[in-house]
Motif scaffolding. Sequence first.
Motif, PDB file in Angstrom:
ATOM      1  N   HIS A  76       0.826  -1.210   0.000  1.00 38.19           N
ATOM      2  CA  HIS A  76       0.000   0.000   0.000  1.00 38.19           C
ATOM      3  C   HIS A  76       0.859   1.260   0.000  1.00 38.19           C
ATOM      4  O   HIS A  76       0.574   2.223  -0.706  1.00 38.19           O
ATOM      5  CB  HIS A  76      -0.926  -0.010   1.216  1.00 38.19           C
ATOM      6  N   ALA A  77       1.940   1.240   0.799  1.00 38.59           N
ATOM      7  CA  ALA A  77       2.799   2.421   0.898  1.00 38.59           C
ATOM      8  C   ALA A  77       3.550   2.688  -0.395  1.00 38.59           C
ATOM      9  O   ALA A  77       3.885   3.840  -0.707  1.00 38.59           O
ATOM     10  CB  ALA A  77       3.791   2.254   2.053  1.00 38.59           C
ATOM     11  N   HIS A  78       3.837   1.643  -1.165  1.00 39.91           N
ATOM     12  CA  HIS A  78       4.627   1.796  -2.390  1.00 39.91           C
ATOM     13  C   HIS A  78       3.782   1.578  -3.647  1.00 39.91           C
ATOM     14  O   HIS A  78       4.335   1.352  -4.726  1.00 39.91           O
ATOM     15  CB  HIS A  78       5.806   0.813  -2.379  1.00 39.91           C
ATOM     16  N   GLU A  79       2.475   1.672  -3.492  1.00 40.45           N
ATOM     17  CA  GLU A  79       1.594   1.416  -4.624  1.00 40.45           C
ATOM     18  C   GLU A  79       1.875   2.374  -5.777  1.00 40.45           C
ATOM     19  O   GLU A  79       1.961   1.962  -6.945  1.00 40.45           O
ATOM     20  CB  GLU A  79       0.133   1.538  -4.167  1.00 40.45           C
ATOM     21  N   ILE A  80       2.035   3.661  -5.455  1.00 39.58           N
ATOM     22  CA  ILE A  80       2.292   4.652  -6.503  1.00 39.58           C
ATOM     23  C   ILE A  80       3.662   4.431  -7.132  1.00 39.58           C
ATOM     24  O   ILE A  80       3.825   4.510  -8.358  1.00 39.58           O
ATOM     25  CB  ILE A  80       2.182   6.076  -5.917  1.00 39.58           C
ATOM     26  N   THR A  81       4.649   4.135  -6.301  1.00 39.10           N
ATOM     27  CA  THR A  81       5.997   3.885  -6.813  1.00 39.10           C
ATOM     28  C   THR A  81       6.005   2.688  -7.761  1.00 39.10           C
ATOM     29  O   THR A  81       6.630   2.731  -8.831  1.00 39.10           O
ATOM     30  CB  THR A  81       6.975   3.628  -5.652  1.00 39.10           C
ATOM     31  N   PHE A  82       5.313   1.617  -7.376  1.00 36.59           N
ATOM     32  CA  PHE A  82       5.248   0.436  -8.239  1.00 36.59           C
ATOM     33  C   PHE A  82       4.538   0.761  -9.548  1.00 36.59           C
ATOM     34  O   PHE A  82       4.934   0.279 -10.616  1.00 36.59           O
ATOM     35  CB  PHE A  82       4.517  -0.705  -7.522  1.00 36.59           C
ATOM     36  N   ALA A  83       3.473   1.568  -9.463  1.00 31.43           N
ATOM     37  CA  ALA A  83       2.727   1.928 -10.671  1.00 31.43           C
ATOM     38  C   ALA A  83       3.607   2.728 -11.630  1.00 31.43           C
ATOM     39  O   ALA A  83       3.595   2.502 -12.848  1.00 31.43           O
ATOM     40  CB  ALA A  83       1.482   2.732 -10.295  1.00 31.43           C
ATOM     41  N   ILE A  84       4.381   3.682 -11.086  1.00 34.44           N
ATOM     42  CA  ILE A  84       5.279   4.473 -11.940  1.00 34.44           C
ATOM     43  C   ILE A  84       6.365   3.590 -12.542  1.00 34.44           C
ATOM     44  O   ILE A  84       6.746   3.745 -13.714  1.00 34.44           O
ATOM     45  CB  ILE A  84       5.902   5.625 -11.126  1.00 34.44           C
ATOM     46  N   ALA A  85       6.853   2.638 -11.752  1.00 38.60           N
ATOM     47  CA  ALA A  85       7.905   1.742 -12.250  1.00 38.60           C
ATOM     48  C   ALA A  85       7.409   0.883 -13.406  1.00 38.60           C
ATOM     49  O   ALA A  85       8.205   0.472 -14.266  1.00 38.60           O
ATOM     50  CB  ALA A  85       8.416   0.860 -11.117  1.00 38.60           C
ATOM     51  N   ARG A  86       6.102   0.623 -13.467  1.00 38.33           N
ATOM     52  CA  ARG A  86       5.550  -0.199 -14.549  1.00 38.33           C
ATOM     53  C   ARG A  86       5.344   0.584 -15.839  1.00 38.33           C
ATOM     54  O   ARG A  86       5.040   0.000 -16.878  1.00 38.33           O
ATOM     55  CB  ARG A  86       4.224  -0.823 -14.101  1.00 38.33           C
ATOM     56  N   ILE A  87       5.483   1.922 -15.766  1.00 38.68           N
ATOM     57  CA  ILE A  87       5.326   2.745 -16.972  1.00 38.68           C
ATOM     58  C   ILE A  87       6.575   2.603 -17.829  1.00 38.68           C
ATOM     59  O   ILE A  87       7.687   2.883 -17.380  1.00 38.68           O
ATOM     60  CB  ILE A  87       5.085   4.223 -16.596  1.00 38.68           C
ATOM     61  N   GLU A  88       6.401   2.200 -19.073  1.00 35.80           N
ATOM     62  CA  GLU A  88       7.539   1.931 -19.936  1.00 35.80           C
ATOM     63  C   GLU A  88       7.937   3.132 -20.785  1.00 35.80           C
ATOM     64  O   GLU A  88       9.118   3.322 -21.068  1.00 35.80           O
ATOM     65  CB  GLU A  88       7.234   0.734 -20.844  1.00 35.80           C
ATOM     66  N   ASP A  89       6.970   3.936 -21.193  1.00 36.82           N
ATOM     67  CA  ASP A  89       7.280   5.078 -22.051  1.00 36.82           C
ATOM     68  C   ASP A  89       8.035   6.153 -21.262  1.00 36.82           C
ATOM     69  O   ASP A  89       7.558   6.600 -20.212  1.00 36.82           O
ATOM     70  CB  ASP A  89       5.978   5.674 -22.606  1.00 36.82           C
ATOM     71  N   PRO A  90       9.223   6.596 -21.736  1.00 37.80           N
ATOM     72  CA  PRO A  90      10.019   7.591 -20.992  1.00 37.80           C
ATOM     73  C   PRO A  90       9.283   8.904 -20.774  1.00 37.80           C
ATOM     74  O   PRO A  90       9.372   9.506 -19.696  1.00 37.80           O
ATOM     75  CB  PRO A  90      11.257   7.794 -21.874  1.00 37.80           C
ATOM     76  N   GLU A  91       8.566   9.382 -21.790  1.00 34.45           N
ATOM     77  CA  GLU A  91       7.838  10.647 -21.643  1.00 34.45           C
ATOM     78  C   GLU A  91       6.727  10.521 -20.613  1.00 34.45           C
ATOM     79  O   GLU A  91       6.493  11.430 -19.811  1.00 34.45           O
ATOM     80  CB  GLU A  91       7.263  11.065 -22.998  1.00 34.45           C
ATOM     81  N   ILE A 105       8.276  10.704 -17.141  1.00 40.34           N
ATOM     82  CA  ILE A 105       8.576  12.073 -16.702  1.00 40.34           C
ATOM     83  C   ILE A 105       7.309  12.762 -16.215  1.00 40.34           C
ATOM     84  O   ILE A 105       7.292  13.418 -15.170  1.00 40.34           O
ATOM     85  CB  ILE A 105       9.225  12.867 -17.850  1.00 40.34           C
ATOM     86  N   ARG A 106       6.218  12.598 -16.991  1.00 40.22           N
ATOM     87  CA  ARG A 106       4.946  13.223 -16.612  1.00 40.22           C
ATOM     88  C   ARG A 106       4.442  12.674 -15.285  1.00 40.22           C
ATOM     89  O   ARG A 106       3.952  13.409 -14.417  1.00 40.22           O
ATOM     90  CB  ARG A 106       3.918  12.992 -17.715  1.00 40.22           C
ATOM     91  N   ALA A 107       4.568  11.356 -15.108  1.00 47.81           N
ATOM     92  CA  ALA A 107       4.102  10.730 -13.868  1.00 47.81           C
ATOM     93  C   ALA A 107       4.889  11.238 -12.670  1.00 47.81           C
ATOM     94  O   ALA A 107       4.325  11.498 -11.598  1.00 47.81           O
ATOM     95  CB  ALA A 107       4.233   9.215 -13.983  1.00 47.81           C
ATOM     96  N   ARG A 108       6.199  11.419 -12.823  1.00 48.49           N
ATOM     97  CA  ARG A 108       7.026  11.915 -11.721  1.00 48.49           C
ATOM     98  C   ARG A 108       6.705  13.373 -11.394  1.00 48.49           C
ATOM     99  O   ARG A 108       6.763  13.788 -10.236  1.00 48.49           O
ATOM    100  CB  ARG A 108       8.511  11.738 -12.046  1.00 48.49           C
ATOM    101  N   GLU A 109       6.363  14.161 -12.400  1.00 49.87           N
ATOM    102  CA  GLU A 109       5.946  15.547 -12.153  1.00 49.87           C
ATOM    103  C   GLU A 109       4.650  15.583 -11.344  1.00 49.87           C
ATOM    104  O   GLU A 109       4.513  16.375 -10.401  1.00 49.87           O
ATOM    105  CB  GLU A 109       5.761  16.283 -13.484  1.00 49.87           C
ATOM    106  N   LEU A 110       3.709  14.719 -11.713  1.00 48.87           N
ATOM    107  CA  LEU A 110       2.444  14.650 -10.971  1.00 48.87           C
ATOM    108  C   LEU A 110       2.688  14.189  -9.541  1.00 48.87           C
ATOM    109  O   LEU A 110       2.073  14.707  -8.597  1.00 48.87           O
ATOM    110  CB  LEU A 110       1.477  13.699 -11.675  1.00 48.87           C
ATOM    111  N   LEU A 111       3.585  13.231  -9.374  1.00 45.90           N
ATOM    112  CA  LEU A 111       3.895  12.739  -8.028  1.00 45.90           C
ATOM    113  C   LEU A 111       4.530  13.830  -7.186  1.00 45.90           C
ATOM    114  O   LEU A 111       4.211  13.989  -6.004  1.00 45.90           O
ATOM    115  CB  LEU A 111       4.834  11.531  -8.124  1.00 45.90           C
ATOM    116  N   SER A 112       5.433  14.611  -7.797  1.00 45.94           N
ATOM    117  CA  SER A 112       6.082  15.705  -7.072  1.00 45.94           C
ATOM    118  C   SER A 112       5.050  16.736  -6.618  1.00 45.94           C
ATOM    119  O   SER A 112       5.101  17.225  -5.483  1.00 45.94           O
ATOM    120  CB  SER A 112       7.140  16.358  -7.954  1.00 45.94           C
TER     121      SER A 112
END
Length: 281
Positions: free
Chosen positions: A68-83, A86-93
């Motif tokens: 549960h604590a790393h759900e978002i991190t795992f979801a971002i790690a599953r994203i394969e497209d580089p662009e 980047i967008r996902a990390r901006e939203l997370l920030s």
Amino acid sequence: MNKKFHNVAVLVEFIAGSGLAIFFHWVLHYKEAAYTIFGIGILLSLVTYLIREEIEKTREDVLESYTHAHEITFAIARIEDPECQIRARELLSSSMRTISLLEQGFIPLEEMEYHLEGAKQMEQAFHSVKTVDPLSSGLDLRGALVNFYQAEQRARERGIRVSRIFIGSREELAMPEFQKILTALHHENVGVRIAFRDELPPIGAIGKNDTVNSLDFAIYDDRVVVDVYGKTGKYFGKKTARTSEVAKYLHLYDLIEHSSHAVTLEQDRIVPANDFMPIAA
């Protein structure tokens, strides 16, 4: 599978204890030892079973909490497209900044929510309202702010003490649109004061920090603060009722008030009162 192994282990322990007891009873003809070994064996089997159950339950809880604590991190790690990464990390920030505000006791507000919250707190005030407004942006009477100023007028009619400190320059004070509104507030007996930016103490001296990051806020009954969020982004302002944060704003207000000037009406113009103080002989 782990559950089956645990059950088999308990069965093996029970059979081993029982077999040892039977050996003492039938082979060695030592009945007292046989009964003792059988009883201790059963107790040990029960204890180890309960311990394994508790360990397994704790393990499952830990795994669930970790996932549960790393759900978002795992979801971002599953994203394969580089662009997309980047967008996902901006939203997370951006989300982390919002969560950081919530941790400090601040509720972020969009612009409409900000003005609505201000009007709501003004309607609910019992004793006093203290506001700090910049002359350059704090006097817009269009749109959502109309309800806020109407709520302020009703608060004054209920006997609520409304004090306003406007921050600006002497040039801004002389502008006709600001003079018109300040004159109207003066006639309505609103406690208006003026603080000039060049006379305020350094930013650090007036307590500006990560949470008190604007000079555009209101304090309601010394218990709730609604503040313009000084950073660009989705949110326009924030609200807090946390006692420690409200105390920071009260301290900031006192310091600004100490550097401000009372105003008076001279020749249909609002001017600092001390500009017309008589010079002692």
